[in-house]
Design a protein around this motif. Structure first.
Motif, PDB file in Angstrom:
ATOM      1  N   ILE A  79       0.494  -1.308  -0.022  1.00 45.11           N
ATOM      2  CA  ILE A  79       0.257   0.199  -0.253  1.00 45.11           C
ATOM      3  C   ILE A  79       0.372   1.356   0.130  1.00 45.11           C
ATOM      4  N   ARG A 106      -6.882  -8.185   6.745  1.00 48.63           N
ATOM      5  CA  ARG A 106      -6.733  -8.217   4.814  1.00 48.63           C
ATOM      6  C   ARG A 106      -5.291  -6.479   5.365  1.00 48.63           C
ATOM      7  N   SER A 107      -4.989  -6.125   5.910  1.00 50.24           N
ATOM      8  CA  SER A 107      -3.986  -5.587   5.583  1.00 50.24           C
ATOM      9  C   SER A 107      -2.816  -5.344   7.150  1.00 50.24           C
ATOM     10  N   ASN A 129       2.718  -0.675   4.974  1.00 51.95           N
ATOM     11  CA  ASN A 129       1.080  -0.701   5.059  1.00 51.95           C
ATOM     12  C   ASN A 129       1.196  -1.938   4.024  1.00 51.95           C
ATOM     13  N   LEU A 131      -1.393  -4.778   1.670  1.00 54.32           N
ATOM     14  CA  LEU A 131      -2.611  -5.307   1.823  1.00 54.32           C
ATOM     15  C   LEU A 131      -2.330  -7.090   1.639  1.00 54.32           C
TER      16      LEU A 131
END
Length: 137
Positions: A79, A106-107, A129, A131
């Motif tokens: 991300i 999800r992350s 960050n 995903l």
């Protein structure tokens, strides 16, 4: 590079820089890269991209190790990554270790530090960050 704990997270880019597994610490891989021509920027100093590559690789390695411990599989997609260069990497081996700050469904959020002779004096840090997509199939 693989070992008994299933570490197999090095991309072709990481291998081209000479990044390798140094050791396992608290069930998290610590990576290292020797100072060689492939990582040199200005004379006798690491290129910023090589330092960033080490940080990113250590972050993904920490996340993969944590996912493996939890029995999860995911396709990792960046991300964002923010690198802070704190001091110039000199002509010696650099190390990096990531830490999963938050792991969601999800992350994930990670922090990573790179150092040379003294871990308490990092040469760079990163916040990542990522995903985590479900594998197809």
């Amino acid at each position: 590079m693989s070992d008994a704990k299933g570490f197999d997270a090095l991309t072709p880019y990481a291998r081209s820089l000479g990044i390798e597994l140094a050791e396992w610490e608290d069930d998290t891989p610590v990576l290292r890269v020797a100072f060689e021509e492939a990582v040199e920027g200005r004379p006798e100093h690491y290129h910023g991209g090589a330092t960033g590559g080490l940080l990113e690789t250590a972050g993904y390695a920490a996340l993969r190790a944590e996912l493996d411990r939890r029995g999860r599989e995911a396709i990792l997609k960046p991300i964002n990554i923010t690198v802070q260069y704190l001091s110039a990497g000199k002509s010696r081996t650099s190390f990096a270790k990531g830490r999963v700050t938050k792991l969601g469904r999800r992350s994930a959020n990670l922090t990573v530090e790179a150092w040379q002779d003294d871990r308490s004096r990092p040469i760079a840090t990163a916040v990542m960050n990522v995903l985590m997509a479900e594998p197809e199939g």
